[in-house]
Design a protein around this motif. Structure first.
Motif, PDB file in Angstrom:
ATOM      1  N   VAL A 199       0.841  -1.200   0.000  1.00  0.00           N
ATOM      2  CA  VAL A 199       0.000   0.000   0.000  1.00  0.00           C
ATOM      3  C   VAL A 199       0.873   1.245   0.000  1.00  0.00           C
ATOM      4  CG1 VAL A 199      -1.695   1.331   1.325  1.00  0.00           C
ATOM      5  CG2 VAL A 199      -1.897  -1.166   1.194  1.00  0.00           C
ATOM      6  N   VAL A 200       0.522   2.217  -0.843  1.00  0.00           N
ATOM      7  CA  VAL A 200       1.180   3.529  -0.855  1.00  0.00           C
ATOM      8  C   VAL A 200       0.124   4.589  -0.565  1.00  0.00           C
ATOM      9  CG1 VAL A 200       2.423   5.249  -2.233  1.00  0.00           C
ATOM     10  CG2 VAL A 200       2.930   2.815  -2.514  1.00  0.00           C
ATOM     11  N   VAL A 218       0.713  -6.193   5.014  1.00  0.00           N
ATOM     12  CA  VAL A 218       1.492  -5.865   3.809  1.00  0.00           C
ATOM     13  C   VAL A 218       2.243  -4.557   4.065  1.00  0.00           C
ATOM     14  CG1 VAL A 218       0.016  -7.076   2.145  1.00  0.00           C
ATOM     15  CG2 VAL A 218      -0.515  -4.708   2.793  1.00  0.00           C
ATOM     16  N   PRO A 219       3.328  -4.301   3.312  1.00  0.00           N
ATOM     17  CA  PRO A 219       4.076  -3.041   3.508  1.00  0.00           C
ATOM     18  C   PRO A 219       3.214  -1.814   3.242  1.00  0.00           C
ATOM     19  CG  PRO A 219       5.360  -4.604   2.209  1.00  0.00           C
ATOM     20  CD  PRO A 219       3.987  -5.175   2.329  1.00  0.00           C
ATOM     21  N   ILE A 220       3.384  -0.795   4.090  1.00  0.00           N
ATOM     22  CA  ILE A 220       2.696   0.489   3.896  1.00  0.00           C
ATOM     23  C   ILE A 220       3.754   1.582   3.770  1.00  0.00           C
ATOM     24  CG2 ILE A 220       0.979   2.121   4.756  1.00  0.00           C
ATOM     25  CD1 ILE A 220      -0.043  -0.093   6.619  1.00  0.00           C
ATOM     26  N   LYS A 262       7.811   0.866  16.023  1.00  0.00           N
ATOM     27  CA  LYS A 262       8.110   2.202  15.485  1.00  0.00           C
ATOM     28  C   LYS A 262       7.222   3.270  16.124  1.00  0.00           C
ATOM     29  CE  LYS A 262       7.423   4.624  11.044  1.00  0.00           C
ATOM     30  NZ  LYS A 262       8.733   5.161  10.646  1.00  0.00           N
ATOM     31  N   TYR A 263       5.917   2.984  16.186  1.00  0.00           N
ATOM     32  CA  TYR A 263       4.989   3.979  16.722  1.00  0.00           C
ATOM     33  C   TYR A 263       4.967   3.992  18.247  1.00  0.00           C
ATOM     34  CZ  TYR A 263       3.492   5.303  12.116  1.00  0.00           C
ATOM     35  OH  TYR A 263       3.496   5.785  10.842  1.00  0.00           O
ATOM     36  N   ALA A 264       5.284   2.879  18.881  1.00  0.00           N
ATOM     37  CA  ALA A 264       5.321   2.823  20.340  1.00  0.00           C
ATOM     38  C   ALA A 264       6.465   3.671  20.891  1.00  0.00           C
ATOM     39  CB  ALA A 264       5.450   1.378  20.816  1.00  0.00           C
ATOM     40  N   GLY A 298       2.435   4.234   8.552  1.00  0.00           N
ATOM     41  CA  GLY A 298       3.218   3.495   7.574  1.00  0.00           C
ATOM     42  C   GLY A 298       4.481   2.879   8.140  1.00  0.00           C
ATOM     43  N   ASP A 299       4.979   1.845   7.445  1.00  0.00           N
ATOM     44  CA  ASP A 299       6.286   1.271   7.799  1.00  0.00           C
ATOM     45  C   ASP A 299       7.391   2.264   7.483  1.00  0.00           C
ATOM     46  OD1 ASP A 299       5.461  -1.582   8.432  1.00  0.00           O
ATOM     47  OD2 ASP A 299       4.658  -1.371   6.405  1.00  0.00           O
ATOM     48  N   ARG A 300       7.207   3.009   6.415  1.00  0.00           N
ATOM     49  CA  ARG A 300       8.139   4.074   6.038  1.00  0.00           C
ATOM     50  C   ARG A 300       7.316   5.329   5.764  1.00  0.00           C
ATOM     51  NH1 ARG A 300      10.893   0.676   7.610  1.00  0.00           N
ATOM     52  NH2 ARG A 300      12.787  -0.273   6.759  1.00  0.00           N
TER      53      ARG A 300
END
Length: 317
Positions: free
Chosen positions: A153-154, A189-191, A308-310, A210-212
């Motif tokens: 996903v983008v 899935v990657p975001i 990442k978000y934690a 997002g992951d990135r």
């Protein structure tokens, strides 16, 4: 091309250069040396103005009417392979939130983003890029479809905020955004998330997990706009420049605070000055991020995203 107030010295020099070239073309006078001198002055002026932009000036650039919007990016990156998908299967199709399948090379992506208009008619049609609950539910439906078929996903963020109208609240605006945030944290899935313009409030965050996460150089990302912040704290919009400074909303500020993963450089003067270069930079960033994420298992992907978000907002005295 439209010019912002702080760009007027550049406009004057560009007008002088245009007139100089016209004189050279319409007469036998050699103006090549004069043109070179104006070009040198123009280059110096551009460098001086754009290297010292204030946060408020970057906010203005992010809203520039000539700046490319979500569909401009998607069509340039995917070409004829983009297939737009519609509707939330519950209420209606929100024109402020667009999404669909597209390819970069041989890899398919699910593209989702807010879309603004470029004139009065299309701005009303797109509700000024402010999505209703059905827009966020459409985005979630598309993300779930992407997850089902293993498609990355983008998301492209460009909104002044979610629509604050009574009807939006009646249909559950807050719940729709909260649901998206929850579901995006555990999507298998990657975001890849890119802020291409304004990244305001929960309206942006509703598709912004997002992951990135990358920001174009002249964009902003904040819980509130400078104008709204100014009106709350100072009871006036006159202090929006101070508010922009205090909010730490620029790409450099966000990177320093480790809230984003990187900054995508823009052409001198902003994304609208060289659209093709901007599209290439965004496309290259998407491909690079996907290459970093594609070999991770769904379990590792979700775990890393959660971590990442934690870690955001954690600090030590």
């Amino acid at each position: 091309m439209e010019y912002l107030e702080f760009e007027l010295p550049i406009k004057e020099l560009e007008d002088q250069l245009t007139k100089c070239k016209v004189i050279g073309e319409e007469s036998d006078v050699d103006v090549s040396e004069t043109c070179k001198q104006i070009e040198k002055k123009l280059a110096v002026a551009q460098k001086e103005i754009y290297k010292n932009l204030s946060p408020w000036q970057r906010v203005q650039l992010s809203r520039h009417p000539d700046r490319p919007y979500t569909l401009d990016h998607i069509r340039a990156i995917c070409g004829d392979t983009f297939l737009e998908l519609h509707g939330d299967r519950s209420f209606k199709d929100d024109k402020a939130m667009i999404g669909g399948l597209g390819k970069i090379g041989d890899q398919s992506f699910m593209f989702i983003g807010q879309q603004k208009g470029f004139n009065t008619k299309t701005r009303q049609y797109r509700n000024f890029g402010m999505a209703n609950p059905e827009g966020y539910r459409k985005a979630l439906r598309l993300m779930k479809s992407a997850e089902k078929f293993g498609i990355p996903v983008v998301t492209l963020l460009d909104t002044p905020g979610a629509y604050p109208g009574l009807e939006a609240e009646e249909r559950g605006q807050g719940e729709a955004i909260a649901r998206n945030i929850l579901e995006m944290t555990r999507l298998k899935v990657p975001i890849i998330t890119i802020i291409i313009g304004e990244g305001a409030s929960g309206g942006a965050l509703g598709i912004g997990v997002g992951d990135r996460v990358y920001m174009l150089e002249n964009t902003w990302y904040s819980v509130i706009s400078p104008e709204s912040c100014s009106s709350i704290l100072w009871r006036s919009w006159e202090y929006k420049e101070q508010a922009a400074e205090a909010l730490k909303l620029t790409a450099a500020d966000m990177k320093k605070q480790k809230l984003i993963d990187g900054i995508i450089k823009e052409p001198l003067g902003g994304a609208h000055r060289d659209r093709e270069k901007t599209f290439k930079s965004v496309s290259d960033t998407i491909v690079k991020c996907y290459d970093e994420l594609k070999n991770l298992s769904p379990k590792d992907l979700v775990s890393q995203r959660m971590d990442k978000y934690a870690q955001m907002g954690v600090y030590k005295d």
